[in-house]
Scaffold this motif. Structure first.
Motif, mmCIF file in Angstrom:
data_model
loop_
_atom_site.group_PDB
_atom_site.id
_atom_site.type_symbol
_atom_site.label_atom_id
_atom_site.label_comp_id
_atom_site.label_asym_id
_atom_site.label_seq_id
_atom_site.Cartn_x
_atom_site.Cartn_y
_atom_site.Cartn_z
ATOM 1 N N ALA A 1 0.825 -1.210 0.000
ATOM 2 C CA ALA A 1 0.000 0.000 0.000
ATOM 3 C C ALA A 1 0.856 1.255 0.000
ATOM 4 O O ALA A 1 0.527 2.251 -0.660
ATOM 5 C CB ALA A 1 -0.933 -0.014 1.214
ATOM 6 N N ALA A 2 1.962 1.251 0.739
ATOM 7 C CA ALA A 2 2.843 2.420 0.781
ATOM 8 C C ALA A 2 3.550 2.646 -0.548
ATOM 9 O O ALA A 2 3.822 3.789 -0.929
ATOM 10 C CB ALA A 2 3.866 2.258 1.900
ATOM 11 N N ALA A 3 3.830 1.553 -1.263
ATOM 12 C CA ALA A 3 4.538 1.660 -2.548
ATOM 13 C C ALA A 3 3.597 1.882 -3.722
ATOM 14 O O ALA A 3 4.063 2.033 -4.856
ATOM 15 C CB ALA A 3 5.366 0.402 -2.788
ATOM 16 N N GLY A 4 2.291 1.888 -3.479
ATOM 17 C CA GLY A 4 1.341 2.100 -4.571
ATOM 18 C C GLY A 4 0.927 0.843 -5.291
ATOM 19 O O GLY A 4 0.232 0.920 -6.309
ATOM 20 N N ARG A 5 1.307 -0.320 -4.774
ATOM 21 C CA ARG A 5 0.908 -1.585 -5.413
ATOM 22 C C ARG A 5 -0.467 -2.050 -4.933
ATOM 23 O O ARG A 5 -0.966 -3.065 -5.405
ATOM 24 C CB ARG A 5 1.939 -2.676 -5.122
ATOM 25 N N ALA A 6 -1.036 -1.324 -3.977
ATOM 26 C CA ALA A 6 -2.365 -1.610 -3.435
ATOM 27 C C ALA A 6 -2.996 -0.281 -3.049
ATOM 28 O O ALA A 6 -2.302 0.735 -2.942
ATOM 29 C CB ALA A 6 -2.277 -2.552 -2.227
#
Length: 303
Positions: free
Chosen positions: A228-233
């Motif tokens: 979520a922090a990396a933008g994958r979720a």
């Protein structure tokens, strides 16, 4: 005529000298000095120190009180403002407002089986301890409580394995949707590792199975939070997973504590090793019986 003038001058000199001596004696007298000093003080306006202090004291006290009260009020305001700011930060940090309502409702409903089995385990442990101490439980007997406890064990462990597999499959869906880009095997691996770790726990004793699943849930939460922090979720997915993982982890811990209270009274269950040994013994016994039947048949044929 000359005589009169000289006499008059002598008289004037005597009078003036007598007046001067009188004045000197008066000025030299300390009593007269004190009177002059007191009269001078009476003429010159002056304010005594005590009167000045009394005159200035109310003003000074009021200023001190005002300064102290204003400082106290400012401290209270600053403290309340700081507490409100910290409370707002905590509320924003653990906020689930951005989570879709359907996902939030179904996610909260998904932890109900864990909570139910955990609370039942704790209660049945209480019943077993009461039966061991007093001879009978509150509602159930000791044997009934133990039987119900053994029925709950596969439900809780099996449900945990299902949920772990489901959490891994979410990453497959994110990869198919291309959320945050395509990551290939890196994202597929999360969906494969979760069930690979979850389902073997069904073969372990209950305590080891629950501990293994607790570690698996914690690892998956860490992976999901990073995603979520990396933008994958979705950005809300990390906090959403934290809340659900906290409930599940607390349920597992409560179950382990409840089972720890009945270690001395519960009947030891069969481990996977016992089951394998029993299976080997059964196969060996069946082979011996088959040989005995075959030998008996040959003996009959020879007769």
């Amino acid at each position: 005529m000359l005589y009169r003038t000289t006499a008059a001058r002598s008289v004037l000199r005597a009078v003036s000298s007598s007046n001067a001596s009188v004045a000197r004696s008066v000025l030299g007298n300390p009593i007269f000095k004190a009177q002059l000093t007191s009269s001078a003080r009476a003429i010159r306006p002056s304010v005594s120190p005590s009167f000045a202090l009394a005159a200035h004291k109310p003003v000074t006290t009021a200023l001190v009180r005002y300064a102290s009260s204003s400082a106290k009020d400012s401290d209270d305001v600053d403290m309340m403002a700081g507490m409100k700011s910290e409370a707002k930060v905590i509320q924003d940090t653990f906020s689930l407002k951005e989570v879709p309502k359907e996902a939030l409702a179904l996610g909260m409903a998904g932890v109900i089986p864990y909570l139910a089995t955990s609370l039942q385990t704790v209660y049945l442990a209480y019943e077993m301890n009461r039966a061991a101490a007093l001879g009978d439980g509150l509602i159930f007997s000791g044997q009934s409580a133990e039987l119900m406890l053994h029925m709950l064990e596969p439900i809780q462990v099996g449900y945990g394995a299902v949920i772990l597999s489901f959490l891994g499959a979410i990453h497959w869906g994110l990869e198919w949707a291309g959320y945050g880009g395509k990551y290939g095997y890196r994202r597929y691996a999360a969906g494969v590792i979760a069930p690979a770790v979850a389902w073997p726990t069904l073969l372990l004793p209950v305590e080891y199975a629950l501990i293994s699943q607790f570690l698996a849930f914690t690892f998956l939460y860490y992976n999901d939070a990073r995603a979520a922090a990396a933008g994958r979720a979705p950005h809300w997915y990390g906090m959403y997973r934290f809340v659900l993982t906290f409930v599940v982890g607390a349920s597992i811990v409560a179950t382990l504590i409840g089972r720890e209270q009945i270690q001395q009274t519960i009947t030891s269950e069969h481990t996977i090793k016992d089951k394998i040994n029993a299976l080997i013994f059964l196969q060996k016994k069946e082979k011996e019986e088959a040989k005995a039947r075959l030998a008996a048949e040959r003996g009959e044929d020879e007769e």
